[in-house]
Design a protein around this motif. Sequence first.
Motif, PDB file in Angstrom:
ATOM      1  N   ASP A  96       0.803  -0.669  -0.024  1.00 57.49           N
ATOM      2  CA  ASP A  96       0.107   0.171  -0.476  1.00 57.49           C
ATOM      3  C   ASP A  96       0.939   1.106   0.080  1.00 57.49           C
ATOM      4  OD1 ASP A  96       0.762   0.296   2.814  1.00 57.49           O
ATOM      5  OD2 ASP A  96      -0.827  -0.410   3.816  1.00 57.49           O
ATOM      6  N   ASP A  97       2.648   1.040  -0.066  1.00 58.45           N
ATOM      7  CA  ASP A  97       2.669   2.182  -0.659  1.00 58.45           C
ATOM      8  C   ASP A  97       3.778   3.326   0.578  1.00 58.45           C
ATOM      9  OD1 ASP A  97       3.894   3.653  -2.281  1.00 58.45           O
ATOM     10  OD2 ASP A  97       3.222   5.461  -2.548  1.00 58.45           O
ATOM     11  N   THR A  98       3.540   2.121   2.186  1.00 50.05           N
ATOM     12  CA  THR A  98       4.267   2.879   2.890  1.00 50.05           C
ATOM     13  C   THR A  98       5.458   2.146   2.874  1.00 50.05           C
ATOM     14  OG1 THR A  98       1.855   2.244   3.952  1.00 50.05           O
ATOM     15  CG2 THR A  98       3.897   2.748   5.805  1.00 50.05           C
ATOM     16  N   HIS A  99       6.284   3.518   4.023  1.00 57.23           N
ATOM     17  CA  HIS A  99       7.705   3.341   3.154  1.00 57.23           C
ATOM     18  C   HIS A  99       7.918   3.051   5.155  1.00 57.23           C
ATOM     19  CE1 HIS A  99       8.247   4.443  -0.839  1.00 57.23           C
ATOM     20  NE2 HIS A  99       7.057   4.768  -0.861  1.00 57.23           N
ATOM     21  N   TYR A 100       9.407   2.200   4.787  1.00 51.01           N
ATOM     22  CA  TYR A 100       9.816   2.262   6.208  1.00 51.01           C
ATOM     23  C   TYR A 100      11.165   1.675   6.271  1.00 51.01           C
ATOM     24  CZ  TYR A 100       5.476   0.573   8.604  1.00 51.01           C
ATOM     25  OH  TYR A 100       4.152   0.079   8.241  1.00 51.01           O
ATOM     26  N   PHE A 101      12.050   3.048   7.071  1.00 46.50           N
ATOM     27  CA  PHE A 101      13.835   2.972   6.405  1.00 46.50           C
ATOM     28  C   PHE A 101      14.307   2.378   7.857  1.00 46.50           C
ATOM     29  CE2 PHE A 101      12.069   6.861   3.980  1.00 46.50           C
ATOM     30  CZ  PHE A 101      12.526   6.028   3.389  1.00 46.50           C
ATOM     31  N   LEU A 102      15.042   1.476   8.144  1.00 50.37           N
ATOM     32  CA  LEU A 102      15.558   0.942   9.048  1.00 50.37           C
ATOM     33  C   LEU A 102      17.228   0.748   8.844  1.00 50.37           C
ATOM     34  CD1 LEU A 102      13.117  -1.944   8.812  1.00 50.37           C
ATOM     35  CD2 LEU A 102      13.021  -0.469  10.154  1.00 50.37           C
ATOM     36  N   GLN A 103      17.931   0.502   9.804  1.00 51.56           N
ATOM     37  CA  GLN A 103      19.370   0.487   9.504  1.00 51.56           C
ATOM     38  C   GLN A 103      19.968  -0.697  10.536  1.00 51.56           C
ATOM     39  OE1 GLN A 103      21.969   2.753  13.095  1.00 51.56           O
ATOM     40  NE2 GLN A 103      22.908   3.242  10.605  1.00 51.56           N
ATOM     41  N   ALA A 104      20.487  -1.665   9.837  1.00 56.45           N
ATOM     42  CA  ALA A 104      21.258  -2.607  11.132  1.00 56.45           C
ATOM     43  C   ALA A 104      22.578  -2.307  11.541  1.00 56.45           C
ATOM     44  CB  ALA A 104      21.134  -3.744   9.328  1.00 56.45           C
ATOM     45  N   THR A 105      23.150  -3.000  12.270  1.00 51.95           N
ATOM     46  CA  THR A 105      24.345  -2.271  12.928  1.00 51.95           C
ATOM     47  C   THR A 105      26.147  -2.377  11.675  1.00 51.95           C
ATOM     48  OG1 THR A 105      25.012  -5.006  14.168  1.00 51.95           O
ATOM     49  CG2 THR A 105      23.150  -2.702  15.270  1.00 51.95           C
ATOM     50  N   THR A 106      25.642  -3.819  10.954  1.00 50.60           N
ATOM     51  CA  THR A 106      26.310  -3.558   9.787  1.00 50.60           C
ATOM     52  C   THR A 106      26.693  -3.749   8.346  1.00 50.60           C
ATOM     53  OG1 THR A 106      26.730  -6.475  10.426  1.00 50.60           O
ATOM     54  CG2 THR A 106      27.967  -5.160  11.954  1.00 50.60           C
ATOM     55  N   PRO A 107      27.577  -4.319   7.250  1.00 47.49           N
ATOM     56  CA  PRO A 107      26.292  -4.757   6.796  1.00 47.49           C
ATOM     57  C   PRO A 107      25.933  -6.464   5.775  1.00 47.49           C
ATOM     58  CG  PRO A 107      28.583  -3.343   6.595  1.00 47.49           C
ATOM     59  CD  PRO A 107      28.819  -4.016   7.437  1.00 47.49           C
ATOM     60  N   GLU A 108      26.783  -6.960   6.861  1.00 44.12           N
ATOM     61  CA  GLU A 108      26.249  -9.072   7.267  1.00 44.12           C
ATOM     62  C   GLU A 108      24.926  -8.039   7.575  1.00 44.12           C
ATOM     63  OE1 GLU A 108      29.216  -7.187   7.825  1.00 44.12           O
ATOM     64  OE2 GLU A 108      30.701  -8.177   6.498  1.00 44.12           O
ATOM     65  N   GLU A 109      24.798  -8.018   8.627  1.00 36.77           N
ATOM     66  CA  GLU A 109      23.539  -8.169   9.766  1.00 36.77           C
ATOM     67  C   GLU A 109      22.539  -7.038   8.191  1.00 36.77           C
ATOM     68  OE1 GLU A 109      21.801  -7.323  13.303  1.00 36.77           O
ATOM     69  OE2 GLU A 109      22.161  -5.407  12.437  1.00 36.77           O
ATOM     70  N   ARG A 110      22.467  -5.691   7.535  1.00 33.11           N
ATOM     71  CA  ARG A 110      21.625  -5.788   6.551  1.00 33.11           C
ATOM     72  C   ARG A 110      21.387  -6.594   5.615  1.00 33.11           C
ATOM     73  NH1 ARG A 110      23.402  -0.513   3.102  1.00 33.11           N
ATOM     74  NH2 ARG A 110      24.899  -1.335   1.688  1.00 33.11           N
ATOM     75  N   LYS A 111      22.590  -7.022   5.229  1.00 37.78           N
ATOM     76  CA  LYS A 111      22.864  -8.453   3.833  1.00 37.78           C
ATOM     77  C   LYS A 111      21.804  -9.418   4.173  1.00 37.78           C
ATOM     78  CE  LYS A 111      26.645  -7.371   1.639  1.00 37.78           C
ATOM     79  NZ  LYS A 111      28.287  -8.108   0.917  1.00 37.78           N
ATOM     80  N   GLU A 112      21.535  -9.993   5.493  1.00 35.38           N
ATOM     81  CA  GLU A 112      20.822 -11.284   6.224  1.00 35.38           C
ATOM     82  C   GLU A 112      19.267 -11.089   6.497  1.00 35.38           C
ATOM     83  OE1 GLU A 112      22.727 -11.904   9.775  1.00 35.38           O
ATOM     84  OE2 GLU A 112      24.144 -12.596   9.288  1.00 35.38           O
TER      85      GLU A 112
END
Length: 370
Positions: A341-357
């Motif tokens: 429904d076009d709702t945007h959520y922005f998040l931050q992981a602690t490491t690049p590897e965690e973001r990929k996971e």
Amino acid sequence: MGVPPKTTIEKEDQQPEDMEPKQIKEGYLVKKGTVLNSWKVVWVMLSEDGMEFFKRKTDNAPKGMIPLKGAVLTSPCQDFSKRTFVFKLRTAKNQDHYFQASHLEERESWVKDIKRVITCLQGDRKFTRKSTRRSIRLPDTINLSELYILMRDQEDGVKELKLEKEKRVYNHCFTGGTVVDWLISKDKARNRPEALMLATGLLNEGFLQPAGDLSKEASEGGAESAVLDDPNALYYFADSGFFCEGYSSDEDVILKEEFRGNIIKQGCLLKQGHRRKNWNVRKFILRDDPAYIHYYDPTKGDENPLGSIHLRGSVITAVEFVPEAKRYDVDGNLFEIITSDDTHYFLQATTPEERKEWIKAIHTVSKTGK
């Protein structure tokens, strides 16, 4: 020529400055205040001689430092009835520090590394603490963590059921007798008393949790065998999708369906708010079938989510720029969820590897879950 003064980095018992303590682990934990009883999210860094904790991950100066030489670690710590995954550190000066992890595997990881640091600091002396293993006389060959992993196996482990007791429906649970039967059938115990002893070890270490009044009373009663071999005594895995519901309206049943799926991934992430655009650490639990990710305030002891995101048909991508992020000193390892429904959520992981996971796990659930 006089002796130069010590710098702020050097300590009386520290190695030369080219041998600074090695950093072992870092991440988000919830910490109980030492003066006030409030619990707050902190960024924790574990090194070879202690633990430093920061108000924010980006802070240069820590709020405090806990020396681990002579410290005693207690895990699980059951001083707080409404909080799970808590461990306690008592320093050599008898100061208590309480930390709460977001889930069981995270607590076990921190505890393992902290224990190793304490043991190294004590030299050749064996580290001792109040232990469930000693209190119920479990053999040294028993590894409760490995046993728990076997019990959680989808094909060959203990089956999670939907059981009804006294006008309540317990989802993702099982009886104490089921655990006993499984332990005997897998040759982990020779008889029912021995299996009950093993199950009690799993309960005391936090791998199993009591569900319902009967099992809770038994676990709090201090009996040698806190797990009951009783068809009315219900339990659940600490990291399962367990929830309890009474007879309710259709609307409530629809809401409960969100929590039916298996937990795929969980942990703490930084999330941007929708209104104020400020950033706060939130605990996220990703479930499949139905495809939902729920987020919680990790400082609270309850299980009520702040919100949920229905992931079916969502788009998940790594991003390098987020509006208002610079203002809050948030940079790197960012990703975005755009719902159907076009709702945007922005998040931050602690490491690049965690973001990929996280991106991989959420993407898979968004495609396969309903």
